[in-house]
Design a protein around this motif. Structure first.
Motif, short mmCIF file in Angstrom:
data_model
loop_
_atom_site.label_atom_id
_atom_site.label_comp_id
_atom_site.label_asym_id
_atom_site.label_seq_id
_atom_site.Cartn_x
_atom_site.Cartn_y
_atom_site.Cartn_z
N SER A 16 78.72 97.40 40.23
CA SER A 16 78.71 96.72 41.52
C SER A 16 80.04 96.97 42.24
CB SER A 16 78.52 95.22 41.34
OG SER A 16 79.66 94.64 40.70
N SER A 17 80.07 96.67 43.53
CA SER A 17 81.30 96.84 44.30
C SER A 17 82.44 96.01 43.71
CB SER A 17 81.07 96.42 45.76
OG SER A 17 80.12 97.26 46.37
N LYS A 18 82.11 94.81 43.25
CA LYS A 18 83.13 93.94 42.69
C LYS A 18 83.72 94.53 41.41
CE LYS A 18 84.01 89.15 41.32
NZ LYS A 18 83.43 87.78 41.21
N GLU A 19 82.86 95.09 40.57
CA GLU A 19 83.33 95.69 39.32
C GLU A 19 84.19 96.93 39.59
OE1 GLU A 19 79.76 94.78 36.16
OE2 GLU A 19 79.26 95.94 37.95
N ILE A 20 83.77 97.74 40.54
CA ILE A 20 84.55 98.93 40.91
C ILE A 20 85.91 98.52 41.47
CG2 ILE A 20 84.68 100.88 42.52
CD1 ILE A 20 81.62 101.12 42.22
N SER A 21 85.91 97.49 42.31
CA SER A 21 87.15 97.00 42.90
C SER A 21 88.12 96.54 41.81
CB SER A 21 86.85 95.86 43.87
OG SER A 21 88.04 95.36 44.43
N TRP A 22 87.60 95.83 40.81
CA TRP A 22 88.45 95.35 39.72
C TRP A 22 89.10 96.52 38.99
CZ3 TRP A 22 89.42 95.86 34.62
CH2 TRP A 22 90.18 94.86 34.01
N GLN A 23 88.32 97.56 38.69
CA GLN A 23 88.85 98.70 37.96
C GLN A 23 89.88 99.46 38.79
OE1 GLN A 23 85.76 101.15 36.23
NE2 GLN A 23 84.86 99.44 35.10
N LEU A 24 89.64 99.57 40.10
CA LEU A 24 90.59 100.26 40.96
C LEU A 24 91.93 99.52 41.01
CD1 LEU A 24 88.29 101.38 43.91
CD2 LEU A 24 89.56 102.88 42.36
N THR A 25 91.86 98.20 41.06
CA THR A 25 93.08 97.40 41.05
C THR A 25 93.82 97.56 39.74
OG1 THR A 25 92.11 95.76 42.56
CG2 THR A 25 94.02 95.07 41.26
N ASP A 26 93.06 97.56 38.64
CA ASP A 26 93.67 97.64 37.31
C ASP A 26 94.31 99.00 37.06
OD1 ASP A 26 93.96 96.31 34.60
OD2 ASP A 26 92.92 98.15 34.02
N CYS A 27 93.65 100.08 37.50
CA CYS A 27 94.16 101.42 37.18
C CYS A 27 95.25 101.88 38.13
CB CYS A 27 93.01 102.43 37.18
SG CYS A 27 92.39 102.91 38.81
N ASP A 28 95.35 101.23 39.30
CA ASP A 28 96.39 101.56 40.28
C ASP A 28 96.32 103.03 40.71
OD1 ASP A 28 98.53 100.90 41.94
OD2 ASP A 28 100.03 101.51 40.45
N ALA A 29 95.10 103.50 40.96
CA ALA A 29 94.92 104.88 41.44
C ALA A 29 95.42 104.99 42.87
CB ALA A 29 93.44 105.27 41.38
N SER A 30 96.06 106.10 43.19
CA SER A 30 96.60 106.29 44.54
C SER A 30 95.50 106.54 45.55
CB SER A 30 97.59 107.46 44.55
OG SER A 30 96.92 108.68 44.25
N THR A 31 94.42 107.20 45.11
CA THR A 31 93.35 107.60 46.02
C THR A 31 92.02 107.54 45.30
OG1 THR A 31 94.88 109.16 47.08
CG2 THR A 31 92.54 109.45 47.58
N LEU A 32 90.98 107.19 46.02
CA LEU A 32 89.62 107.20 45.51
C LEU A 32 88.86 108.36 46.13
CD1 LEU A 32 87.08 106.06 44.13
CD2 LEU A 32 86.84 104.47 46.06
N LEU A 33 88.43 109.31 45.31
CA LEU A 33 87.57 110.40 45.76
C LEU A 33 86.13 109.94 45.58
CD1 LEU A 33 89.30 113.51 44.11
CD2 LEU A 33 89.98 112.22 46.14
#
Length: 483
Positions: free
Chosen positions: A85-102
């Motif tokens: 889900s969008s919420k789960e993806i958002s959590w992982q993006l925050t946790d991994c601290d990726a500079s950019t999402l492709l």
């Protein structure tokens, strides 16, 4: 040192078939050319060697080229599960601290509310280019992929997978399976999973072609196996079941060139193995996890029925033992050692050492028999394996308990004829609360396969003297309340 996979493969066998999808085909040289262009476009967008990016895409040739482009550019790739889900993806993006999402343009709606800097695949396509000097040799310790796996606390952990991890996994696998120049691996596993990515890794390391499918299509897969256009495939038990049904409809057998059906994601029922043998399908059961970059142990097809229920023996570079076992048959936690094992995690779990004296505690309970074959008794006591997907009840419970009308929630797996197991929830809460209310609430925060398939309203949950939830009793309740 490890050669840059695609650079070395394109040099060694430039004209060999690397990838096919539908009616399209690419040689290793063509794949390297496409990946090189993408790497230069990523550089033009300000992404430099060592940067960590996240990748959200489907199992398409475009996704394959983007993955290889990122590897050529020297980026760390956080592989995001497109089923979340969008919420789960958002959590992982925050946790991994990726500079950019492709992100694949087809999935852009999933991440509209996410603040991470985004580059769609079409953005990359229309970008300018900038020169990139590709690193020809990789340090084995270099992290190249990161994949999130569920944790017992309900918080996923970002697992680091190094060039050494992936390469040793591929080498162990080929020493077990063998290799011929005409090998073609049919890939229907999601590329964001370790099972899918490992096929791409084997392809460039072995010089082996990949026949890519975006989605699982049992009828088309069986046609490929019958015609001899593919020689190997990775499946979970549910996929094997669907393939067997198609073979049984026609009464046909696999082409003599078909060598391997690698079955993971949980034990394969004896009935499936007997049916597979009827249709000349060699099924090799395997055991592995995200932390081990795919396979750790594999059961040979000739031992499938003789050692029913076994995950086989460790692959060549790997070791397996049972914690505190004094003799064959003693139950205990399965411990794994080898060059395929992750060096650690990122994000909130970065400080956690995955190893104990060099051994990875898997959380799985099993035993090793007198011949050295591994048997998994319980794939983690709380884990639900549904269609090959790992689901931890705590993650679902955390969502349910956040509902204002839910006082307590307990989740366990219930057996299912198609998916193996599905999550079921037991709720202590407001009398006016309905199944529909909770289903909609979960769908807004969880992937579809994690949303409970039934909600049972109870007065209390089974707990011990220390107030710990007794999941064993929940499982008994689930089977009694089966719909």
């Amino acid at each position: 040192m490890i050669p840059n996979w695609l650079v070395q493969r394109a040099y060694l066998t430039p004209n060999r078939l690397a990838l096919s999808f539908g009616d399209e085909q690419w040689t290793f040289e063509q794949l390297a050319d496409q990946a090189s262009i993408i790497a230069r476009k990523l550089k033009w967008n300000g992404l430099n060697e060592g940067d960590r990016i996240a990748l959200l895409g489907r199992s398409t040739p475009e996704m394959v080229c983007v993955i290889h482009g990122c590897l050529l550019a020297g980026l760390e790739i956080v592989m995001l599960n497109s089923r979340l889900s969008s919420k789960e993806i958002s959590w992982q993006l925050t946790d991994c601290d990726a500079s950019t999402l492709l992100v694949d343009d087809e999935l852009i709606d999933r991440i509209k509310e996410i603040n991470t800097s985004k580059l769609t695949f079409s953005d990359i396509e229309s970008s300018g280019t900038q020169h990139v000097a590709f690193t020809e040799m990789w340090e084995p310790s270099r992290t190249i992929t990161i994949m999130y796996t569920s944790g017992t606390t309900g918080f996923p952990k970002g697992v680091r997978q190094t060039a050494g991890n992936h390469t040793s996994s591929a080498l162990s696998s080929v020493l077990n399976l063998g290799l011929t120049e005409d090998d073609m691996w049919l890939c229907t596993m999601p590329l964001f999973h370790i099972s899918g990515f490992s096929i791409l890794a084997r392809s460039v390391i072995y010089g082996m072609g990949v026949r890519l499918y975006e989605k699982f299509d049992a009828e088309a897969i069986v046609e490929e196996i019958q015609r001899g256009t593919v020689t190997r495939i990775s499946v979970v038990a549910t996929g094997l079941h669907r393939i067997l049904e198609e073979f049984e409809k026609s009464g046909s057998v696999a082409h003599p060139s078909f060598k391997t059906m690698l079955a993971g994601g949980g034990p394969v029922p004896d009935d499936y193995l007997r049916r597979a043998r009827t249709h000349q399908l060699p099924v090799l059961q395997t055991y592995g996890m995200t932390e081990t970059s795919s396979q750790t142990a594999t059961l040979s097809s000739e031992d499938a029925l003789r050692k029913s229920g076994s995950a086989g023996k460790p692959l060549f570079f790997n070791r397996i033992k049972i914690r505190d076992a004094e003799q064959p048959g003693d139950f205990g936690e399965v411990l794994v050692m080898g060059p395929h094992v992750t060096p650690g995690y990122i994000g909130h779990a970065a400080d956690r050492n995955p190893l104990e004296d060099g051994w990875l505690p898997t959380g799985d309970i099993g035993y090793i028999d007198e011949e050295g074959y591994l048997f998994i008794v319980d794939r983690r006591s709380d884990l639900i394996i549904s269609g090959g997907e790992n689901i931890y009840p705590a993650e679902i419970e955390n969502v349910l308990i956040s509902h204002p009308q839910v006082a307590e929630a307990g989740v366990c797996g219930q057996s299912h004829p198609e998916w193996g197991s599905v999550p079921i929830a037991f709720i202590v809460g407001d009398k006016q609360l309905t199944e529909s209310d909770l289903e909609q609430y979960c769908k807004g925060q969880l992937a579809g396969y994690k949303t409970p398939k039934a909600f049972h309203f109870v007065d209390h949950l089974p707990r011990n003297a220390s107030n710990k939830l007794l999941r064993r009793e929940l499982k008994e309740w689930a089977e009694k309340n089966k719909k």
